[in-house]
Design a protein around this motif. Structure first.
Motif, short mmCIF file in Angstrom:
data_model
loop_
_atom_site.label_atom_id
_atom_site.label_comp_id
_atom_site.label_asym_id
_atom_site.label_seq_id
_atom_site.Cartn_x
_atom_site.Cartn_y
_atom_site.Cartn_z
N GLU A 1 0.82 -1.21 0.00
CA GLU A 1 0.00 0.00 0.00
C GLU A 1 0.86 1.26 0.00
O GLU A 1 0.39 2.32 -0.44
N ILE A 2 2.08 1.16 0.49
CA ILE A 2 2.99 2.29 0.59
C ILE A 2 4.38 1.82 0.17
O ILE A 2 4.78 0.70 0.48
N ALA A 3 5.14 2.69 -0.50
CA ALA A 3 6.54 2.42 -0.82
C ALA A 3 7.24 3.76 -1.01
O ALA A 3 6.59 4.79 -1.19
N PHE A 4 8.55 3.73 -0.97
CA PHE A 4 9.30 4.95 -1.27
C PHE A 4 10.65 4.58 -1.87
O PHE A 4 11.13 3.46 -1.70
N ALA A 5 11.24 5.53 -2.60
CA ALA A 5 12.52 5.27 -3.25
C ALA A 5 13.24 6.59 -3.52
O ALA A 5 12.61 7.63 -3.67
N SER A 6 14.54 6.50 -3.59
CA SER A 6 15.35 7.64 -3.98
C SER A 6 15.65 7.50 -5.46
O SER A 6 16.30 6.55 -5.89
N GLN A 7 15.13 8.42 -6.23
CA GLN A 7 15.37 8.44 -7.68
C GLN A 7 16.48 9.44 -7.97
O GLN A 7 16.94 10.14 -7.07
N LYS A 8 16.89 9.53 -9.21
CA LYS A 8 17.97 10.45 -9.58
C LYS A 8 17.61 11.91 -9.31
O LYS A 8 18.42 12.67 -8.80
N GLN A 9 16.38 12.29 -9.62
CA GLN A 9 15.97 13.69 -9.52
C GLN A 9 15.10 14.02 -8.31
O GLN A 9 14.84 15.17 -8.03
N TYR A 10 14.63 12.99 -7.59
CA TYR A 10 13.69 13.25 -6.50
C TYR A 10 13.53 12.02 -5.62
O TYR A 10 13.98 10.93 -5.96
N ILE A 11 12.83 12.22 -4.51
CA ILE A 11 12.43 11.12 -3.64
C ILE A 11 10.97 10.82 -3.98
O ILE A 11 10.14 11.73 -4.00
N SER A 12 10.67 9.57 -4.25
CA SER A 12 9.31 9.16 -4.59
C SER A 12 8.65 8.51 -3.39
O SER A 12 9.24 7.66 -2.73
N PHE A 13 7.41 8.91 -3.13
CA PHE A 13 6.59 8.29 -2.09
C PHE A 13 5.37 7.74 -2.80
O PHE A 13 4.58 8.50 -3.37
N TYR A 14 5.25 6.42 -2.82
CA TYR A 14 4.17 5.76 -3.55
C TYR A 14 3.00 5.47 -2.61
O TYR A 14 3.16 4.78 -1.61
N LEU A 15 1.86 6.01 -2.96
CA LEU A 15 0.62 5.82 -2.21
C LEU A 15 -0.32 5.06 -3.14
O LEU A 15 -0.90 5.65 -4.06
N MET A 16 -0.46 3.77 -2.91
CA MET A 16 -1.21 2.92 -3.83
C MET A 16 -2.69 2.81 -3.51
O MET A 16 -3.38 1.97 -4.07
N ARG A 17 -3.18 3.66 -2.64
CA ARG A 17 -4.60 3.62 -2.25
C ARG A 17 -5.31 4.84 -2.85
O ARG A 17 -5.10 5.97 -2.41
N THR A 18 -6.17 4.60 -3.83
CA THR A 18 -6.87 5.71 -4.47
C THR A 18 -7.83 6.39 -3.50
O THR A 18 -8.02 7.61 -3.58
N ASP A 19 -8.42 5.65 -2.56
CA ASP A 19 -9.35 6.28 -1.62
C ASP A 19 -8.64 7.28 -0.73
O ASP A 19 -9.18 8.36 -0.44
N VAL A 20 -7.41 6.99 -0.34
CA VAL A 20 -6.64 7.93 0.49
C VAL A 20 -6.23 9.14 -0.35
O VAL A 20 -6.35 10.27 0.11
N ARG A 21 -5.78 8.91 -1.58
CA ARG A 21 -5.44 10.04 -2.45
C ARG A 21 -6.63 10.95 -2.65
O ARG A 21 -6.51 12.18 -2.60
N GLU A 22 -7.80 10.38 -2.87
CA GLU A 22 -9.00 11.19 -3.07
C GLU A 22 -9.37 11.95 -1.81
O GLU A 22 -9.80 13.11 -1.88
N ALA A 23 -9.22 11.34 -0.65
CA ALA A 23 -9.54 12.00 0.61
C ALA A 23 -8.61 13.19 0.88
O ALA A 23 -9.00 14.15 1.55
N PHE A 24 -7.41 13.16 0.33
CA PHE A 24 -6.42 14.22 0.54
C PHE A 24 -6.24 15.08 -0.71
O PHE A 24 -5.23 15.75 -0.84
#
Length: 98
Positions: free
Chosen positions: A33-56
């Motif tokens: 449901e959650i993940a994160f990674a350090s990419q070349k240009q940025y830090i990515s925070f993956y939020l795989m729950r559409t209901d939470v994204r919609e609530a925020f």
């Protein structure tokens, strides 16, 4: 990255910490449901729950956001308060993962 991991471990009680696609991920009932990674240009925070994204939706409107990825261009730009709130909403109840 350390602060993100510490926050995930504190807020995601009952989740398993795993490596998925080469990055730390937090899964419940076998689904990440959650993940994160350090990419070349940025830090990515993956939020795989559409209901939470919609609530925020309002709080995420001004953020650099992909389909399921919140991007922070600099480590000091990581909004830990926003991330904490997203984690708490994710942990509060199960939901469908995109």
């Amino acid at each position: 990255m350390t602060a993100l991991r510490r926050l995930c471990r504190a807020e995601l009680k009952g989740f398993d910490e795993v490596m998925a696609y080469g990055m730390p991920a937090y899964q419940r009932d076998g689904a990440a449901e959650i993940a994160f990674a350090s990419q070349k240009q940025y830090i990515s925070f993956y939020l795989m729950r559409t209901d939470v994204r919609e609530a925020f939706e309002e709080r995420l409107a001004d953020q650099d956001m992909g389909k399921g990825c919140l991007r922070f261009r600099k480590p000091e730009a990581v909004d830990l308060d926003l991330v904490r709130d997203l984690l708490r909403a994710t942990a509060a109840r199960p939901g469908e993962v995109c």
